[in-house]
Design an enzyme around this catalytic site. Sequence first.
Site, short mmCIF file in Angstrom:
data_model
loop_
_atom_site.label_atom_id
_atom_site.label_comp_id
_atom_site.label_asym_id
_atom_site.label_seq_id
_atom_site.Cartn_x
_atom_site.Cartn_y
_atom_site.Cartn_z
N SER A 68 -9.75 13.97 -18.46
CA SER A 68 -10.01 13.89 -19.90
C SER A 68 -8.80 13.47 -20.74
O SER A 68 -8.96 13.20 -21.93
CB SER A 68 -10.53 15.23 -20.42
OG SER A 68 -11.85 15.40 -19.99
N LYS A 71 -9.13 10.33 -22.55
CA LYS A 71 -9.91 10.26 -23.80
C LYS A 71 -9.03 10.01 -25.03
O LYS A 71 -9.50 9.51 -26.04
CB LYS A 71 -10.73 11.54 -23.96
CG LYS A 71 -11.76 11.70 -22.84
CD LYS A 71 -12.43 13.06 -22.81
CE LYS A 71 -13.39 13.17 -21.62
NZ LYS A 71 -13.99 14.51 -21.51
N TYR A 195 -16.93 5.35 -18.07
CA TYR A 195 -16.39 6.69 -18.35
C TYR A 195 -15.82 7.34 -17.08
O TYR A 195 -14.68 7.81 -17.06
CB TYR A 195 -17.51 7.56 -18.96
CG TYR A 195 -17.14 9.01 -19.10
CD1 TYR A 195 -16.33 9.44 -20.15
CD2 TYR A 195 -17.57 9.96 -18.17
CE1 TYR A 195 -15.98 10.78 -20.27
CE2 TYR A 195 -17.22 11.29 -18.28
CZ TYR A 195 -16.42 11.69 -19.33
OH TYR A 195 -16.06 13.01 -19.44
N TYR A 247 -10.72 21.94 -25.81
CA TYR A 247 -12.08 22.50 -25.88
C TYR A 247 -12.05 23.86 -26.56
O TYR A 247 -11.39 24.02 -27.58
CB TYR A 247 -12.71 22.57 -24.47
CG TYR A 247 -12.44 21.32 -23.69
CD1 TYR A 247 -13.04 20.13 -24.08
CD2 TYR A 247 -11.57 21.28 -22.62
CE1 TYR A 247 -12.79 18.95 -23.42
CE2 TYR A 247 -11.31 20.10 -21.94
CZ TYR A 247 -11.92 18.95 -22.35
OH TYR A 247 -11.67 17.81 -21.69
N VAL A 265 -9.32 18.02 -16.38
CA VAL A 265 -9.63 18.95 -15.28
C VAL A 265 -8.86 18.63 -14.00
O VAL A 265 -8.94 19.38 -13.03
CB VAL A 265 -11.15 19.03 -14.93
CG1 VAL A 265 -11.92 19.77 -15.99
CG2 VAL A 265 -11.73 17.68 -14.64
#
Length: 313
Positions: A68, A71, A195, A247, A265
Amino acid sequence: MSSAVTDLDVAVSEIAEEMRRRPDRGEVATYIPELARVDPNAFGLCVIDAEGNVAAAGDCDTPFSIQSISKVFTLTLALGKVGDRLWRRVGREPSGSAFNSIVQLEYEHGIPRNPFINAGAIAVTDLILSGHQPREVLGEILHFMRFLADDQSIAIDKAVAASEQRTGFRNAALANYMKSFGVLENPVEFTLGVYFHHCAIAMTCRQLAMAGRFLVHSGRNPETGMSVVPPERARRINAVMLTCGHYDGSGEFAYRVGLPGKSGVGGGILAVAPGRASIAVWAPGLDANGNSHLGRIALEALTKRMGWSIFGA
Ligand code: GLN
Protein backbone atom coordinates in the site's frame (compact mmCIF):
# COMPACT_ATOMS: atom_id res chain seq x y z
CA MET A 1 27.93 15.11 2.34
CA SER A 2 30.45 14.37 5.07
CA SER A 3 31.97 11.05 6.04
CA ALA A 4 32.02 11.81 9.78
CA VAL A 5 29.65 9.76 11.92
CA THR A 6 26.67 11.95 12.83
CA ASP A 7 24.08 11.82 15.61
CA LEU A 8 21.67 10.54 12.98
CA ASP A 9 23.99 7.66 12.01
CA VAL A 10 24.29 6.67 15.66
CA ALA A 11 20.54 6.90 16.23
CA VAL A 12 19.75 4.80 13.15
CA SER A 13 22.22 2.03 13.98
CA GLU A 14 21.25 1.90 17.65
CA ILE A 15 17.55 1.74 16.83
CA ALA A 16 18.15 -1.00 14.24
CA GLU A 17 20.15 -3.01 16.77
CA GLU A 18 17.46 -2.60 19.38
CA MET A 19 14.73 -3.70 16.94
CA ARG A 20 16.74 -6.76 15.89
CA ARG A 21 16.79 -7.98 19.48
CA ARG A 22 13.11 -7.47 20.29
CA PRO A 23 11.06 -10.63 20.61
CA ASP A 24 7.71 -8.96 19.78
CA ARG A 25 7.75 -8.95 16.01
CA GLY A 26 4.03 -8.91 15.05
CA GLU A 27 2.55 -11.27 12.47
CA VAL A 28 3.61 -11.46 8.84
CA ALA A 29 0.66 -11.04 6.42
CA THR A 30 -0.53 -14.41 5.17
CA TYR A 31 -3.64 -13.51 3.16
CA ILE A 32 -1.35 -12.90 0.19
CA PRO A 33 0.36 -16.33 0.20
CA GLU A 34 3.62 -15.05 -1.28
CA LEU A 35 4.06 -12.53 1.56
CA ALA A 36 3.85 -15.32 4.15
CA ARG A 37 7.29 -16.49 3.00
CA VAL A 38 9.08 -13.37 4.22
CA ASP A 39 11.49 -13.65 7.17
CA PRO A 40 9.81 -12.05 10.22
CA ASN A 41 13.25 -11.24 11.66
CA ALA A 42 14.15 -8.86 8.85
CA PHE A 43 14.58 -5.22 9.80
CA GLY A 44 15.77 -2.30 7.68
CA LEU A 45 15.90 1.44 8.23
CA CYS A 46 17.08 4.25 5.97
CA VAL A 47 16.96 8.00 6.58
CA ILE A 48 17.93 10.69 4.08
CA ASP A 49 18.25 14.11 5.69
CA ALA A 50 17.84 17.55 4.15
CA GLU A 51 21.54 17.74 3.23
CA GLY A 52 21.35 14.44 1.38
CA ASN A 53 23.18 12.46 4.05
CA VAL A 54 22.07 8.85 4.11
CA ALA A 55 21.93 6.90 7.36
CA ALA A 56 21.02 3.26 6.86
CA ALA A 57 21.09 0.09 8.93
CA GLY A 58 20.01 -3.54 8.99
CA ASP A 59 18.39 -4.99 5.87
CA CYS A 60 18.15 -1.59 4.23
CA ASP A 61 19.21 -2.99 0.84
CA THR A 62 16.85 -5.97 0.74
CA PRO A 63 13.87 -5.44 -1.58
CA PHE A 64 10.44 -5.99 -0.04
CA SER A 65 6.89 -5.70 -1.32
CA ILE A 66 5.85 -2.06 -0.92
CA GLN A 67 2.13 -2.94 -1.15
CA SER A 68 0.00 0.00 0.00
CA ILE A 69 2.94 2.41 0.11
CA SER A 70 2.53 2.44 -3.69
CA LYS A 71 -0.75 4.29 -3.06
CA VAL A 72 1.15 7.48 -2.22
CA PHE A 73 2.71 7.42 -5.66
CA THR A 74 -0.43 6.46 -7.58
CA LEU A 75 -2.25 9.29 -5.78
CA THR A 76 0.52 11.66 -6.87
CA LEU A 77 0.22 10.48 -10.48
CA ALA A 78 -3.58 10.68 -10.45
CA LEU A 79 -3.52 14.24 -9.07
CA GLY A 80 -1.09 15.11 -11.84
CA LYS A 81 -3.49 13.67 -14.39
CA VAL A 82 -6.86 15.01 -13.24
CA GLY A 83 -6.03 17.55 -10.49
CA ASP A 84 -8.67 18.25 -7.87
CA ARG A 85 -11.32 16.45 -9.93
CA LEU A 86 -9.90 13.37 -8.23
CA TRP A 87 -11.81 14.31 -5.08
CA ARG A 88 -15.13 13.72 -6.82
CA ARG A 89 -14.23 10.04 -7.02
CA VAL A 90 -12.67 9.55 -3.60
CA GLY A 91 -12.87 11.35 -0.24
CA ARG A 92 -10.09 12.48 2.06
CA GLU A 93 -11.38 11.58 5.51
CA PRO A 94 -10.00 8.85 7.76
CA SER A 95 -12.14 5.73 7.48
CA GLY A 96 -11.91 4.40 11.03
CA SER A 97 -12.17 0.92 9.59
CA ALA A 98 -9.90 -1.78 8.20
CA PHE A 99 -7.88 -1.26 5.01
CA ASN A 100 -10.02 -3.75 3.10
CA SER A 101 -13.40 -2.90 4.62
CA ILE A 102 -16.50 -2.77 2.42
CA VAL A 103 -19.14 -1.49 4.90
CA GLN A 104 -18.75 2.27 4.35
CA LEU A 105 -19.04 1.89 0.59
CA GLU A 106 -22.71 1.05 0.77
CA TYR A 107 -23.61 4.00 3.00
CA GLU A 108 -21.52 6.37 0.93
CA HIS A 109 -22.75 5.34 -2.53
CA GLY A 110 -19.58 3.67 -3.69
CA ILE A 111 -17.32 6.67 -2.97
CA PRO A 112 -14.38 5.44 -0.87
CA ARG A 113 -13.43 7.47 2.19
CA ASN A 114 -9.83 8.16 1.14
CA PRO A 115 -7.21 7.17 -1.45
CA PHE A 116 -5.24 4.95 0.93
CA ILE A 117 -7.81 2.33 1.91
CA ASN A 118 -8.04 -0.41 -0.69
CA ALA A 119 -11.31 0.81 -2.22
CA GLY A 120 -9.92 4.34 -2.58
CA ALA A 121 -6.66 3.15 -4.08
CA ILE A 122 -8.53 0.96 -6.57
CA ALA A 123 -10.59 4.03 -7.59
CA VAL A 124 -7.37 6.06 -8.00
CA THR A 125 -5.81 3.29 -10.09
CA ASP A 126 -8.92 3.29 -12.27
CA LEU A 127 -8.51 7.05 -12.83
CA ILE A 128 -4.91 6.64 -13.97
CA LEU A 129 -5.92 3.75 -16.21
CA SER A 130 -8.63 5.61 -18.17
CA GLY A 131 -7.56 6.16 -21.76
CA HIS A 132 -4.62 3.75 -21.51
CA GLN A 133 -3.77 0.08 -21.60
CA PRO A 134 -2.92 -1.61 -18.28
CA ARG A 135 0.60 -2.33 -19.51
CA GLU A 136 1.25 1.34 -20.37
CA VAL A 137 0.01 2.51 -16.99
CA LEU A 138 2.15 0.01 -15.10
CA GLY A 139 5.11 1.17 -17.17
CA GLU A 140 4.34 4.75 -16.18
CA ILE A 141 4.08 3.92 -12.47
CA LEU A 142 7.34 1.97 -12.55
CA HIS A 143 9.05 4.73 -14.50
CA PHE A 144 7.89 7.25 -11.87
CA MET A 145 9.28 5.12 -9.01
CA ARG A 146 12.61 4.65 -10.81
CA PHE A 147 12.82 8.36 -11.56
CA LEU A 148 12.06 9.40 -7.97
CA ALA A 149 14.46 6.89 -6.46
CA ASP A 150 17.04 7.52 -9.18
CA ASP A 151 17.34 3.77 -9.58
CA GLN A 152 16.51 1.87 -12.75
CA SER A 153 16.65 -1.51 -11.05
CA ILE A 154 13.26 -1.17 -9.32
CA ALA A 155 10.84 -3.83 -10.58
CA ILE A 156 7.53 -5.54 -9.96
CA ASP A 157 7.67 -8.87 -8.13
CA LYS A 158 5.54 -10.91 -10.51
CA ALA A 159 5.14 -13.80 -8.05
CA VAL A 160 3.60 -11.45 -5.46
CA ALA A 161 1.28 -9.90 -8.06
CA ALA A 162 0.15 -13.34 -9.28
CA SER A 163 -0.32 -14.52 -5.71
CA GLU A 164 -2.65 -11.60 -4.94
CA GLN A 165 -4.41 -11.91 -8.28
CA ARG A 166 -5.27 -15.52 -7.38
CA THR A 167 -6.51 -14.75 -3.89
CA GLY A 168 -7.68 -11.11 -3.92
CA PHE A 169 -11.39 -11.88 -3.67
CA ARG A 170 -12.03 -9.08 -1.21
CA ASN A 171 -10.47 -6.50 -3.52
CA ALA A 172 -12.48 -7.95 -6.41
CA ALA A 173 -15.61 -7.47 -4.29
CA LEU A 174 -14.68 -3.84 -3.55
CA ALA A 175 -13.99 -3.14 -7.22
CA ASN A 176 -17.20 -4.77 -8.44
CA TYR A 177 -19.18 -2.95 -5.81
CA MET A 178 -17.76 0.42 -6.86
CA LYS A 179 -18.33 -0.48 -10.49
CA SER A 180 -22.01 -1.03 -9.70
CA PHE A 181 -22.18 2.61 -8.52
CA GLY A 182 -20.42 3.79 -11.68
CA VAL A 183 -17.34 4.85 -9.70
CA LEU A 184 -14.97 2.77 -11.86
CA GLU A 185 -14.71 3.49 -15.59
CA ASN A 186 -12.61 0.58 -16.78
CA PRO A 187 -13.22 -3.17 -16.84
CA VAL A 188 -12.82 -4.36 -13.25
CA GLU A 189 -10.23 -6.99 -14.19
CA PHE A 190 -8.03 -4.35 -15.85
CA THR A 191 -8.18 -1.97 -12.88
CA LEU A 192 -7.49 -4.78 -10.42
CA GLY A 193 -4.64 -6.10 -12.55
CA VAL A 194 -2.90 -2.72 -12.43
CA TYR A 195 -3.66 -2.35 -8.72
CA PHE A 196 -2.22 -5.77 -7.79
CA HIS A 197 0.88 -5.12 -9.85
CA HIS A 198 1.68 -1.69 -8.43
CA CYS A 199 1.20 -3.08 -4.91
CA ALA A 200 3.74 -5.78 -5.88
CA ILE A 201 6.55 -3.32 -6.68
CA ALA A 202 9.61 -4.42 -4.72
CA MET A 203 11.89 -1.77 -3.24
CA THR A 204 14.54 -1.46 -0.58
CA CYS A 205 14.37 0.99 2.31
CA ARG A 206 17.09 3.01 0.62
CA GLN A 207 15.12 3.25 -2.64
CA LEU A 208 11.92 4.10 -0.84
CA ALA A 209 13.54 6.86 1.23
CA MET A 210 14.96 8.29 -2.00
CA ALA A 211 11.52 8.17 -3.64
CA GLY A 212 9.93 10.02 -0.69
CA ARG A 213 12.25 13.03 -0.85
CA PHE A 214 9.92 15.22 -2.92
CA LEU A 215 7.36 15.10 -0.10
CA VAL A 216 9.99 16.38 2.35
CA HIS A 217 11.03 19.29 0.16
CA SER A 218 7.76 20.94 -0.89
CA GLY A 219 7.43 18.85 -4.03
CA ARG A 220 11.01 19.27 -5.29
CA ASN A 221 13.77 16.76 -5.79
CA PRO A 222 16.38 18.30 -3.48
CA GLU A 223 19.29 17.02 -5.54
CA THR A 224 18.29 18.37 -8.94
CA GLY A 225 15.96 21.13 -7.74
CA MET A 226 13.43 19.77 -10.22
CA SER A 227 9.75 20.09 -9.32
CA VAL A 228 7.87 16.79 -9.06
CA VAL A 229 4.62 18.38 -7.81
CA PRO A 230 3.73 21.94 -6.76
CA PRO A 231 4.37 22.73 -3.06
CA GLU A 232 0.67 22.90 -2.28
CA ARG A 233 0.16 19.39 -3.63
CA ALA A 234 3.04 17.94 -1.62
CA ARG A 235 1.60 19.54 1.51
CA ARG A 236 -1.80 18.02 0.83
CA ILE A 237 -0.46 14.54 0.09
CA ASN A 238 1.37 14.74 3.42
CA ALA A 239 -1.89 15.76 5.11
CA VAL A 240 -3.70 12.71 3.74
CA MET A 241 -0.78 10.50 4.77
CA LEU A 242 -0.99 11.85 8.31
CA THR A 243 -4.74 11.37 8.65
CA CYS A 244 -5.27 8.20 6.59
CA GLY A 245 -1.89 6.54 5.99
CA HIS A 246 -2.26 3.88 8.68
CA TYR A 247 -5.96 3.01 8.35
CA ASP A 248 -7.55 2.60 11.74
CA GLY A 249 -4.12 3.04 13.32
CA SER A 250 -3.63 6.56 11.89
CA GLY A 251 -4.48 8.29 15.17
CA GLU A 252 -2.06 6.10 17.09
CA PHE A 253 0.68 6.70 14.52
CA ALA A 254 0.19 10.48 14.74
CA TYR A 255 0.18 10.27 18.52
CA ARG A 256 3.33 8.17 18.80
CA VAL A 257 5.38 9.13 15.73
CA GLY A 258 3.94 12.50 14.72
CA LEU A 259 4.78 12.34 11.01
CA PRO A 260 2.88 11.81 7.77
CA GLY A 261 3.40 8.14 6.96
CA LYS A 262 2.14 5.35 4.75
CA SER A 263 2.28 1.69 5.63
CA GLY A 264 1.98 -1.45 3.55
CA VAL A 265 1.20 -5.05 4.49
CA GLY A 266 4.67 -6.02 3.29
CA GLY A 267 5.81 -4.39 6.56
CA GLY A 268 7.19 -1.18 5.11
CA ILE A 269 6.46 2.38 6.20
CA LEU A 270 7.44 5.56 4.38
CA ALA A 271 7.48 8.55 6.74
CA VAL A 272 8.02 12.20 5.89
CA ALA A 273 9.58 14.73 8.27
CA PRO A 274 8.81 17.92 6.32
CA GLY A 275 11.96 19.93 5.57
CA ARG A 276 14.05 17.41 7.50
CA ALA A 277 14.10 13.83 6.31
CA SER A 278 12.64 11.04 4.25
CA ILE A 279 12.49 7.81 6.24
CA ALA A 280 11.80 4.23 5.17
CA VAL A 281 11.55 1.35 7.58
CA TRP A 282 10.83 -2.32 6.99
CA ALA A 283 9.86 -4.94 9.56
CA PRO A 284 7.49 -7.57 8.10
CA GLY A 285 5.50 -8.42 11.25
CA LEU A 286 2.22 -6.49 11.45
CA ASP A 287 -0.04 -5.28 14.25
CA ALA A 288 -3.80 -5.80 14.39
CA ASN A 289 -4.42 -2.90 11.98
CA GLY A 290 -2.07 -4.34 9.35
CA ASN A 291 0.71 -1.82 10.02
CA SER A 292 4.33 -2.79 10.70
CA HIS A 293 4.64 -3.39 14.44
CA LEU A 294 8.37 -2.74 14.85
CA GLY A 295 8.37 -0.21 12.03
CA ARG A 296 6.13 2.04 14.07
CA ILE A 297 8.14 1.49 17.24
CA ALA A 298 11.39 2.28 15.40
CA LEU A 299 9.91 5.48 13.94
CA GLU A 300 8.64 6.52 17.34
CA ALA A 301 12.14 6.09 18.79
CA LEU A 302 13.72 7.96 15.88
CA THR A 303 11.41 10.97 15.88
CA LYS A 304 11.67 11.26 19.64
CA ARG A 305 15.46 11.18 19.52
CA MET A 306 15.75 13.62 16.62
CA GLY A 307 12.90 15.91 17.73
CA TRP A 308 11.22 15.45 14.36
CA SER A 309 7.53 15.14 15.27
CA ILE A 310 5.55 17.80 13.41
CA PHE A 311 3.72 18.46 16.68
CA GLY A 312 6.84 19.63 18.53
CA ALA A 313 9.27 18.06 20.97
N1 GLN B 1 -2.31 -5.27 -2.03
C1 GLN B 1 -2.78 -5.22 -0.67
C2 GLN B 1 -4.28 -5.43 -0.67
O1 GLN B 1 -4.92 -4.91 -1.54
C3 GLN B 1 -2.43 -3.91 -0.07
C4 GLN B 1 -2.94 -3.74 1.34
C5 GLN B 1 -1.99 -3.03 2.25
O2 GLN B 1 -0.79 -2.92 2.02
N2 GLN B 1 -2.51 -2.56 3.37
O3 GLN B 1 -4.84 -6.07 0.18
